[in-house]
Design an enzyme around this catalytic site. Structure first.
Site, PDB file in Angstrom:
ATOM      1  N   TYR A 153     -11.993  -1.300 -17.671  1.00 36.95           N
ATOM      2  CA  TYR A 153     -10.719  -1.780 -17.140  1.00 36.95           C
ATOM      3  C   TYR A 153     -10.749  -3.262 -16.781  1.00 36.95           C
ATOM      4  O   TYR A 153      -9.723  -3.832 -16.426  1.00 36.95           O
ATOM      5  CB  TYR A 153     -10.334  -0.998 -15.883  1.00 36.95           C
ATOM      6  CG  TYR A 153      -9.626   0.286 -16.198  1.00 36.95           C
ATOM      7  CD1 TYR A 153     -10.322   1.351 -16.743  1.00 36.95           C
ATOM      8  CD2 TYR A 153      -8.270   0.434 -15.953  1.00 36.95           C
ATOM      9  CE1 TYR A 153      -9.680   2.530 -17.039  1.00 36.95           C
ATOM     10  CE2 TYR A 153      -7.623   1.611 -16.257  1.00 36.95           C
ATOM     11  CZ  TYR A 153      -8.332   2.652 -16.794  1.00 36.95           C
ATOM     12  OH  TYR A 153      -7.695   3.815 -17.087  1.00 36.95           O
ATOM     13  N   LYS A 220     -21.374   9.232 -16.537  1.00 39.96           N
ATOM     14  CA  LYS A 220     -21.828   9.577 -17.886  1.00 39.96           C
ATOM     15  C   LYS A 220     -23.132   8.806 -18.131  1.00 39.96           C
ATOM     16  O   LYS A 220     -23.307   8.112 -19.135  1.00 39.96           O
ATOM     17  CB  LYS A 220     -20.721   9.199 -18.886  1.00 39.96           C
ATOM     18  CG  LYS A 220     -20.941   9.688 -20.288  1.00 39.96           C
ATOM     19  CD  LYS A 220     -20.760  11.170 -20.470  1.00 39.96           C
ATOM     20  CE  LYS A 220     -21.149  11.583 -21.870  1.00 39.96           C
ATOM     21  NZ  LYS A 220     -21.356  13.013 -22.051  1.00 39.96           N
ATOM     22  N   ASP A 274     -18.738  15.189 -18.439  1.00 35.68           N
ATOM     23  CA  ASP A 274     -18.187  16.282 -19.248  1.00 35.68           C
ATOM     24  C   ASP A 274     -18.296  17.631 -18.546  1.00 35.68           C
ATOM     25  O   ASP A 274     -17.339  18.402 -18.502  1.00 35.68           O
ATOM     26  CB  ASP A 274     -18.793  16.333 -20.655  1.00 35.68           C
ATOM     27  CG  ASP A 274     -20.231  15.884 -20.730  1.00 35.68           C
ATOM     28  OD1 ASP A 274     -20.731  15.363 -19.723  1.00 35.68           O
ATOM     29  OD2 ASP A 274     -20.860  16.057 -21.783  1.00 35.68           O
ATOM     30  N   ASP A 298      -9.846   7.814 -13.929  1.00 42.87           N
ATOM     31  CA  ASP A 298      -8.510   7.866 -14.527  1.00 42.87           C
ATOM     32  C   ASP A 298      -8.293   9.236 -15.170  1.00 42.87           C
ATOM     33  O   ASP A 298      -7.295   9.924 -14.913  1.00 42.87           O
ATOM     34  CB  ASP A 298      -8.408   6.757 -15.580  1.00 42.87           C
ATOM     35  CG  ASP A 298      -6.989   6.561 -16.066  1.00 42.87           C
ATOM     36  OD1 ASP A 298      -6.060   6.972 -15.349  1.00 42.87           O
ATOM     37  OD2 ASP A 298      -6.807   6.013 -17.160  1.00 42.87           O
TER      38      ASP A 298
END
Ligand code: NAP
Length: 407
Positions: A153, A220, A274, A298
């Site tokens: 971002y 992640k 995930d 987000d």
């Protein structure tokens, strides 16, 4: 009460000082923004009046952003808007349009970066009577702390074939022995120690202040080791340094406490992104406060909002140590603009967060009860009506009126 008679909110150290008649800037927003803002303003004013009987009141000050700003000033986000939000410390906004794949940069992201609103805080809590795809939606009670200024971002990206992308690709291939195609678009994902620490510190402190059970670092890091993996590592290091009296890590829970959480402590764990998406659905009660980098946050915000009735029911705030801007999680839903149709709950719930932030909890609690009573009576906007048997579908403005009657 005129604008001149209103006063500024200030800070004394970390403590917020709110006068009886604070000036609060608002951005109406694009698309459905004006519809949901009008409804929210009416509800907040009525709740403040009912709670404090004229001893307190909000002096609203409109500031411009988005299409309204462009039409009036030729700028999408006038500097004056940023200065006013900085000056008055607390603000509230409707959604703003961002074109996909070109055009102006996201105004929402620019506001967050310019004011350094580093934490996006999004509580996800079920309201009885709201249709939900979950079997036991009442178990959903989480608060997301999303890092707000870094990650992909940061807006550092160049299109395929541009001189900047080609220059970077050449550097990476020649100097760092990579093998990137000349046709690649290039984006950069910066995640810093300071940025991660201040967000995670805020999340843990929130858990301490609100007697929450756990903080999960969602990342992640198995793939993006030096950005998202580092986010996790910095989080554990920070907790060990600054919160060792209250935090028990998952590792320590099994090694030292035989898997049983000691009373009064907060569990600190981490989950890969995930599997988090699966577990928040299958075992929502295992999640409480969740801290994560920007992009994860987000995605997770909208996914969790779905569990409690969709984005029309999801509030949020963007905060720094000095300024807080409250906003709905959803966008401008342009096809519904000016139809007086959509659900204003997201912005109304954001306004409740704002009142709590100001220490005006009585008014906030009153609105929450009014909203709950209205939904329990099955008086709802189209989005909830289409999923609720026996509901009476009302317009945005009528929904606000029903809440005001139930205050
Ligand atoms: P969106 O505006 O959030 O709308 C997607 C869908 O969500 C709508 O079609 C509608 O679903 C539902 N929805 C949204 N708000 C609702 C409400 N108040 N009540 C009931 N249902 C609601 O997402 P988008 O279409 O992807 O984005 C449109 C624009 O908004 C884009 O320019 C985007 O960049 C911007 N955006 C701004 C913000 C922000 O200002 N913070 C956040 C996200 C997106 P149904 O069609 O099923 O009825």
């Amino acid at each position: 009460m005129s604008q001149e008679q209103g006063q500024r909110i200030t800070y004394e150290g970390k403590a917020i000082r709110v006068p009886d008649y604070p000036v609060i800037p608002f951005i109406e927003g694009d698309g459905i923004g004006p519809d949901i803002w009008r409804a929210t303003q009416r509800v907040v004013d009525a709740a403040v009046e009912k709670s404090y009987g004229g001893r307190r009141g909000i002096v609203w000050k409109e500031v411009l952003a988005g299409e309204k700003a462009f039409n009036a000033t030729g700028q999408w986000l006038p500097q004056e808007t940023l200065e006013t939000l900085k000056e008055y410390k607390v603000g509230i906004k409707g959604p703003l349009t961002t074109p996909v794949g070109g055009g102006i940069r996201s105004l929402n992201v620019t506001i967050r970066q310019e004011l350094d609103l580093y934490a996006c805080v999004r509580p996800v809590r079920y309201i009885a009577g709201v249709p939900s795809p979950m079997r036991a939606p009442e178990k959903v009670d989480m608060v997301i702390f999303r890092e707000n200024t870094e990650d992909v971002y940061a807006g550092i990206e160049w299109p395929s074939g541009s001189p900047e992308a080609l220059k970077l690709i050449q550097f990476l291939n020649q100097e760092l022995k990579r093998n990137i195609s000349d046709t690649a678009g290039i984006g950069i994902k910066p995640i810093t120690k300071e940025g991660s620490e201040r967000l995670i510190r805020r999340a843990i402190q929130y858990a301490v202040d609100h007697n929450r059970r756990s903080v999960t670092l969602m990342h992640k890091g198995n793939i993006m080791k030096f950005t998202e993996g580092a986010f996790r590592d910095w989080g554990y290091e920070l907790a060990a340094r600054e919160f060792s009296q209250v935090i028990v890590t998952e590792d320590a829970l099994y090694k030292e406490y035989d898997g049983k959480m000691p009373a009064g402590k907060i569990l600190l764990k981490d989950r890969i992104a995930d599997i988090t998406f699966q577990q928040v659905l299958l075992r929502p009660s295992e999640f409480d406060v969740i801290a994560c980098p920007n992009l994860n946050g987000d995605y997770l915000s909208d996914a969790l909002a779905a569990q409690v009735g969709g984005v029309g029911m999801a509030p949020g705030s963007n905060i720094s140590d000095a300024v807080a801007v409250f906003e709905a999680t959803h966008g401008t839903a342009p096809k519904y603009a000016n139809l007086d149709k959509v659900n204003p709950s997201s912005l109304i719930l954001s306004a409740i967060m704002m009142l709590e932030h100001m220490g005006w909890s009585e008014a906030g609690e009153r609105i929450r009860k009014g909203l709950e009573a209205t939904i329990a009576a099955k008086v709802v906007t189209y989005d909830l009506a289409r999923q609720t048997a026996g509901a009476r579908e009302v317009k945005t403005s009528e929904f606000a009126t029903a809440i005001i009657e139930a205050l």
